[in-house]
Design a protein around this motif. Structure first.
Motif, PDB file in Angstrom:
ATOM      1  N   UNK A 102       0.832  -1.206   0.000  1.00  0.00           N
ATOM      2  CA  UNK A 102       0.000   0.000   0.000  1.00  0.00           C
ATOM      3  C   UNK A 102       0.864   1.253   0.000  1.00  0.00           C
ATOM      4  N   UNK A 103       1.826   1.307   0.897  1.00  0.00           N
ATOM      5  CA  UNK A 103       2.678   2.497   0.986  1.00  0.00           C
ATOM      6  C   UNK A 103       3.505   2.681  -0.278  1.00  0.00           C
ATOM      7  N   UNK A 104       3.982   1.578  -0.837  1.00  0.00           N
ATOM      8  CA  UNK A 104       4.824   1.662  -2.016  1.00  0.00           C
ATOM      9  C   UNK A 104       4.085   2.053  -3.282  1.00  0.00           C
ATOM     10  N   UNK A 105       2.745   1.990  -3.223  1.00  0.00           N
ATOM     11  CA  UNK A 105       1.937   2.327  -4.398  1.00  0.00           C
ATOM     12  C   UNK A 105       1.049   3.553  -4.176  1.00  0.00           C
ATOM     13  N   UNK A 106       1.334   4.299  -3.109  1.00  0.00           N
ATOM     14  CA  UNK A 106       0.552   5.499  -2.822  1.00  0.00           C
ATOM     15  C   UNK A 106       1.238   6.725  -3.415  1.00  0.00           C
ATOM     16  N   UNK A 107       0.485   7.477  -4.196  1.00  0.00           N
ATOM     17  CA  UNK A 107       0.962   8.712  -4.806  1.00  0.00           C
ATOM     18  C   UNK A 107      -0.046   9.824  -4.496  1.00  0.00           C
ATOM     19  N   UNK A 108       0.408  10.841  -3.765  1.00  0.00           N
ATOM     20  CA  UNK A 108      -0.474  11.958  -3.389  1.00  0.00           C
ATOM     21  C   UNK A 108      -1.745  11.487  -2.697  1.00  0.00           C
ATOM     22  N   UNK A 109      -1.589  10.528  -1.807  1.00  0.00           N
ATOM     23  CA  UNK A 109      -2.716  10.050  -1.010  1.00  0.00           C
ATOM     24  C   UNK A 109      -3.629   9.070  -1.703  1.00  0.00           C
ATOM     25  N   UNK A 110      -3.279   8.645  -2.919  1.00  0.00           N
ATOM     26  CA  UNK A 110      -4.095   7.696  -3.675  1.00  0.00           C
ATOM     27  C   UNK A 110      -3.282   6.433  -3.937  1.00  0.00           C
ATOM     28  N   UNK A 142      -7.151   3.247  -7.032  1.00  0.00           N
ATOM     29  CA  UNK A 142      -7.445   3.358  -8.456  1.00  0.00           C
ATOM     30  C   UNK A 142      -6.506   2.441  -9.225  1.00  0.00           C
ATOM     31  N   UNK A 143      -6.852   2.185 -10.486  1.00  0.00           N
ATOM     32  CA  UNK A 143      -5.987   1.390 -11.358  1.00  0.00           C
ATOM     33  C   UNK A 143      -5.708   2.197 -12.619  1.00  0.00           C
ATOM     34  N   UNK A 144      -4.759   3.109 -12.551  1.00  0.00           N
ATOM     35  CA  UNK A 144      -4.442   3.922 -13.730  1.00  0.00           C
ATOM     36  C   UNK A 144      -3.715   3.110 -14.799  1.00  0.00           C
ATOM     37  N   UNK A 145      -3.864   3.521 -16.038  1.00  0.00           N
ATOM     38  CA  UNK A 145      -3.174   2.840 -17.131  1.00  0.00           C
ATOM     39  C   UNK A 145      -1.666   2.863 -16.890  1.00  0.00           C
ATOM     40  N   UNK A 146      -1.038   1.723 -17.052  1.00  0.00           N
ATOM     41  CA  UNK A 146       0.410   1.641 -16.913  1.00  0.00           C
ATOM     42  C   UNK A 146       0.917   1.495 -15.500  1.00  0.00           C
ATOM     43  N   UNK A 147       0.028   1.399 -14.513  1.00  0.00           N
ATOM     44  CA  UNK A 147       0.480   1.222 -13.130  1.00  0.00           C
ATOM     45  C   UNK A 147       1.261  -0.088 -13.009  1.00  0.00           C
ATOM     46  N   UNK A 148       2.391  -0.038 -12.313  1.00  0.00           N
ATOM     47  CA  UNK A 148       3.273  -1.196 -12.200  1.00  0.00           C
ATOM     48  C   UNK A 148       3.251  -1.744 -10.779  1.00  0.00           C
ATOM     49  N   UNK A 149       3.947  -2.856 -10.592  1.00  0.00           N
ATOM     50  CA  UNK A 149       4.126  -3.443  -9.270  1.00  0.00           C
ATOM     51  C   UNK A 149       5.555  -3.161  -8.832  1.00  0.00           C
ATOM     52  N   UNK A 150       5.727  -2.130  -8.002  1.00  0.00           N
ATOM     53  CA  UNK A 150       7.062  -1.692  -7.575  1.00  0.00           C
ATOM     54  C   UNK A 150       7.983  -1.495  -8.792  1.00  0.00           C
ATOM     55  N   UNK A 151       7.445  -0.871  -9.843  1.00  0.00           N
ATOM     56  CA  UNK A 151       8.247  -0.600 -11.032  1.00  0.00           C
ATOM     57  C   UNK A 151       8.297  -1.723 -12.041  1.00  0.00           C
ATOM     58  N   UNK A 152       7.693  -2.859 -11.714  1.00  0.00           N
ATOM     59  CA  UNK A 152       7.682  -4.022 -12.599  1.00  0.00           C
ATOM     60  C   UNK A 152       6.351  -4.088 -13.352  1.00  0.00           C
ATOM     61  N   UNK A 153       6.360  -3.992 -14.690  1.00  0.00           N
ATOM     62  CA  UNK A 153       5.112  -4.177 -15.443  1.00  0.00           C
ATOM     63  C   UNK A 153       4.550  -5.573 -15.193  1.00  0.00           C
ATOM     64  N   UNK A 154       3.241  -5.662 -14.967  1.00  0.00           N
ATOM     65  CA  UNK A 154       2.604  -6.950 -14.697  1.00  0.00           C
ATOM     66  C   UNK A 154       1.302  -7.057 -15.481  1.00  0.00           C
ATOM     67  N   UNK A 155       0.834  -8.300 -15.639  1.00  0.00           N
ATOM     68  CA  UNK A 155      -0.470  -8.556 -16.230  1.00  0.00           C
ATOM     69  C   UNK A 155      -1.240  -9.507 -15.325  1.00  0.00           C
TER      70      UNK A 155
END
Length: 255
Positions: A145-153, A214-227
């Motif tokens: 959660x913390x690693x994927x939070x940007x500006x409170x989202x 949210x799930x924005x386009x191109x969101x990664x998993x700690x910088x790793x593209x995933x599907x």
């Protein structure tokens, strides 16, 4: 009743290791929780020959001091080589390694590349082995959660997710250690498969955290593209029994 075995757990004082040690001791086995505190250093090799004497099974749940490439990669390579060499000298019959589901395909993260190297060392050695790849632990959700939070989202990747309780991973490791080596990979995952954002929302509701997900386009998993298939098992797998709600219940009672 199973034959009493001597089992060495590398990293036996950590989150997974300590629970695995407790389960195996409760089953009547002689279990050594190896750590630097008891004079065992898998990176230097110090103390390995002493604890390996008479050992039937080694469970490696060790971790690198840091996920950084210049630390994790040499650690897993050197420690892995030292470990299997000591096992060969002692005639150990089964090496069990804890790894991560999808690790062989998630090549953008240095830590995952290092874990893949660790797997290769175990698989290429003369010691019969089983590699257990687990999905992410419930215990890792706060970091996610913390690693994927940007500006409170919270920005969740567009992928499926099937996290597992650490206690279930320990149970699976203990069970596999008492059976014949597979010389193959065994996956382990939690009981519920859902979109990443769904499980993060569920976790945040349990904790009373109002952050939106949210799930924005191109969101990664700690910088790793995933599907959808990057973080979940693709083969037959062992299923943990603990749901997210069940895992969180003791924390709610303690609050």
């Amino acid at each position: 009743m199973s034959i009493r075995k001597k089992i060495v757990v590398i990293g036996g004082s950590g989150r997974i290791g300590a629970q695995t040690v407790a389960l195996l001791r409760a089953s009547g086995h002689l279990v050594v929780a190896a750590s630097r505190r008891m004079g065992v250093d898998i990176y230097s090799g110090e103390g390995l020959d002493g604890i390996m004497a008479g050992t039937d099974v080694v469970i490696d749940v060790s971790d690198a001091p840091s996920p950084a490439a210049d630390i994790a990669f040499p650690f897993f390579q050197q420690a892995g080589a030292n470990l299997v060499a000591a096992e060969i000298r002692a005639g150990v019959g089964h090496h069990v390694t804890l790894s991560i589901v999808g690790v062989n395909e998630l090549k953008e993260q240095a830590y995952f590349r290092a874990k893949t190297a660790q797997e290769h060392i175990a698989a290429a050695s003369d010691v019969p082995h089983t590699i257990v790849r687990a999905t992410q632990f419930f215990e890792f959700l706060p970091t996610i959660v913390e690693g994927h939070t940007v500006n409170g989202v919270v920005q969740a990747p567009d992928a499926l997710f099937q996290p597992i309780a650490a206690s279930d991973v320990a149970q699976i490791l203990a069970d596999i250690a008492l059976h014949r080596p597979r010389n193959a990979v065994v996956d382990a995952a939690g009981p519920h498969l859902a979109p990443f954002e769904t499980l993060l929302r569920q976790y945040l509701r349990l904790t009373g955290d109002g952050r939106p997900v949210v799930t924005p386009a191109g969101a990664s998993y700690f910088g790793q593209p995933v599907n959808d298939m990057s973080l979940v098992p693709r083969r037959e797998f062992r299923i943990g029994t603990t749901s997210l709600n069940q895992w969180f219940a003791p924390q709610r009672r303690a609050a």
